[in-house]
Design an enzyme around this catalytic site. Structure first.
Site, PDB file in Angstrom:
ATOM      1  N   SER A  26       0.747  -1.227  -0.158  1.00 23.19           N
ATOM      2  CA  SER A  26       0.002   0.022   0.122  1.00 23.19           C
ATOM      3  C   SER A  26       0.937   1.185  -0.069  1.00 23.19           C
ATOM      4  O   SER A  26       1.807   1.165  -0.757  1.00 23.19           O
ATOM      5  CB  SER A  26      -1.128  -0.108   1.247  1.00 23.19           C
ATOM      6  N   LYS A  74       4.404   1.810  -2.269  1.00 24.12           N
ATOM      7  CA  LYS A  74       4.682   2.955  -2.974  1.00 24.12           C
ATOM      8  C   LYS A  74       6.228   3.285  -2.590  1.00 24.12           C
ATOM      9  O   LYS A  74       7.085   3.721  -3.588  1.00 24.12           O
ATOM     10  CB  LYS A  74       3.876   4.247  -2.708  1.00 24.12           C
ATOM     11  N   GLN A 114      -7.922   7.047  -6.560  1.00 20.10           N
ATOM     12  CA  GLN A 114      -6.881   7.996  -6.187  1.00 20.10           C
ATOM     13  C   GLN A 114      -6.029   8.671  -7.513  1.00 20.10           C
ATOM     14  O   GLN A 114      -5.654   7.912  -8.291  1.00 20.10           O
ATOM     15  CB  GLN A 114      -5.973   7.363  -5.266  1.00 20.10           C
ATOM     16  N   GLU A 137      -3.619  14.313   0.784  1.00 22.70           N
ATOM     17  CA  GLU A 137      -3.809  13.143   1.576  1.00 22.70           C
ATOM     18  C   GLU A 137      -2.882  13.151   2.558  1.00 22.70           C
ATOM     19  O   GLU A 137      -2.890  12.856   3.758  1.00 22.70           O
ATOM     20  CB  GLU A 137      -4.335  11.870   1.047  1.00 22.70           C
ATOM     21  N   TRP A 139      -9.926   2.100  -6.093  1.00 25.11           N
ATOM     22  CA  TRP A 139      -9.190   3.178  -5.398  1.00 25.11           C
ATOM     23  C   TRP A 139      -7.684   3.090  -5.878  1.00 25.11           C
ATOM     24  O   TRP A 139      -7.061   4.227  -5.948  1.00 25.11           O
ATOM     25  CB  TRP A 139      -9.342   3.342  -3.825  1.00 25.11           C
ATOM     26  N   HIS A 158      -7.138  -5.878   1.052  1.00 20.93           N
ATOM     27  CA  HIS A 158      -6.007  -5.096   0.631  1.00 20.93           C
ATOM     28  C   HIS A 158      -5.073  -5.715   1.593  1.00 20.93           C
ATOM     29  O   HIS A 158      -4.968  -5.929   2.913  1.00 20.93           O
ATOM     30  CB  HIS A 158      -6.398  -3.657   1.268  1.00 20.93           C
TER      31      HIS A 158
END
Ligand code: MCU
Length: 411
Positions: free
Chosen positions: A226, A230, A272, A280, A324, A360
């Site tokens: 998640s 990244k 997103q 965010e 998302w 997730h």
């Protein structure tokens, strides 16, 4: 476990004075080189303009220099990788500082302590190592926080407390964490750039203690899921000593291209986008804000993260059920990135596996064989089939719509 301790000091010239071949003298130009092939000497790469004016609604050409011309050889491509590195740091991530003036390391039991000093400031942080039984040396996977992939037998895990280096609570975390204690709260780095710097210091430390750590510094992987996926992708892109990069469900801001996520949004998807992400959290530099609502002006996109990892091992794990996270955008983006591996003659050094119908960051057993193949080849010296580019999604990537460049065979 036996407790051993060793402390070694390195004194290296501060890399703030060492410029990559594409340096333009801009203060935001980073000294970090991501090239895995040795680039030609300074002055032989096309210079990147100090200010890049760019507009392209399609995916930028990973082989084309900003100043014009395209890479035809692997040496040219090393120049282009240095340029892509510069552009990512200048316009998305902020500067990733090079080797600090001093890095020392000590190992006590399973705790690796890393002490860093640069320009009169010092920090210290730790990483915990869990090793298989036996003497090793073992390959290891550096996990942002804790791994959410199953780490196979024979591979050590190194837990990286990335939030300690740069905070990521929300938008108020800007400039907080040990990286900013060292380099100042006004430093351009977003959290992901700071974490990548931290991973590089862990690798420095592992090199210093390798005589008694039982870890093989030539066989290191990095993973995270998640937001930490990244981050893991960025670390693999900017640290050439990482042999295998495994971003998991990194989505938009990781393995999705901004342009493709924006297109999903235009189609009414709840995805997103750059414009959402800059508000965010602090994963990106504030330098990125200017592009968040004008993505076509951005001279890079995230297929070029794969271009920075290439030709090293890259296995991208995604979840089809996560709209998302830009499920469709990650599939297209990584297929575009795969073209760089094709150009380098190493198509199976990069894989993409996207499977849905699970929560997730809950790794599904149906992806186990794919993961084992990549870890086997790149960390366990096995000969496996890593020809893996697959999604169980119903979408297809319309190449003609997004790619207006050809894939060369780099000589
Ligand atoms: C996939 O990473 C992020 C996502 O980008 C955020 O929008 C959301 O808030 O959190 C995700 C995450 O890190 O989940 C653990």
């Amino acid at each position: 476990p036996a407790s051993s301790s060793s402390t070694t000091s390195t004194t290296v010239p501060p890399t703030t004075t060492t410029a990559p071949p594409t340096s333009t003298g801009s203060p935001t130009t980073s000294p970090t080189s991501t090239a895995t092939t040795t680039p030609p000497g300074p002055g032989t790469c096309p210079a990147t303009p100090a200010t890049v004016t760019y507009s392209n609604s399609k995916l930028p050409d990973p082989f084309g220099f900003i100043a014009g011309g395209r890479a035809a050889t692997k040496a040219d491509f090393a120049c282009r990788q240095a340029e892509i590195s510069t552009l990512f740091q200048r316009y998305e991530l902020g500067t990733i500082p090079g080797k600090p003036q001093s890095v020392t390391a000590s190992l006590s039991g399973n705790t690796l302590t890393i002490n860093v000093s640069d320009q009169g400031k010092s920090i210290s942080f730790t990483a915990s190592i869990s090793k298989p039984s036996g003497t090793g040396p073992f390959p290891a996977i550096i996990a942002y926080a804790a791994p959410s992939i199953p780490i196979p037998a024979g591979v050590a895990t190194i837990n990286f407390n990335n939030d300690d280096i740069a905070a990521q609570q929300d938008g108020s975390s800007r400039g907080k964490g040990k990286f900013f204690t060292l380099y100042g709260s006004g430093h351009s780095a977003g959290a992901m750039a700071a974490w990548a710097w931290g991973v590089s210091r862990i690798v420095d430390a592992l090199e210093l203690v390798q005589a008694n750590s039982g870890i093989d510094v030539k066989r290191l992987g990095v993973t995270g899921c998640s937001r930490n996926g990244k981050g893991a992708f960025i670390a693999g892109a900017f640290e050439p000593r990482i042999a295998l990069t495994i971003p998991q469900e990194s989505g938009s801001g990781g393995s999705a291209c901004w342009r493709l996520s924006d297109a999903m949004r235009t189609q009414g998807k709840d995805v997103q986008t750059a414009s959402e992400i800059v508000g965010e959290n602090v994963w990106f530099s504030t330098n990125f804000n200017q592009f968040s609502t004008s993505v076509p002006k951005l001279s890079v996109d995230h297929h070029e993260l794969a271009a920075l990892v290439a030709p090293r091992g890259l296995f991208v794990i995604e979840n089809t059920s996560m709209e998302w996270l830009g499920n469709e955008a990650t599939n297209g983006c990584m297929r575009a990135g795969q073209k760089v591996y094709q150009a380098l003659g190493k198509p199976d050094a990069m894989g993409f596996s996207q499977v849905g119908n699970h929560n997730h960051c809950q790794f599904p057993s149906s992806q186990q064989a794919d993961l084992n193949a990549f870890i086997g080849k790149f960390l366990l010296n096995q000969s496996t089939n890593t020809n893996i580019m697959k999604t169980d999604g119903s979408f297809t990537f319309n190449e003609a719509q997004w790619i207006d460049w050809t894939t060369p065979t780099l000589s």
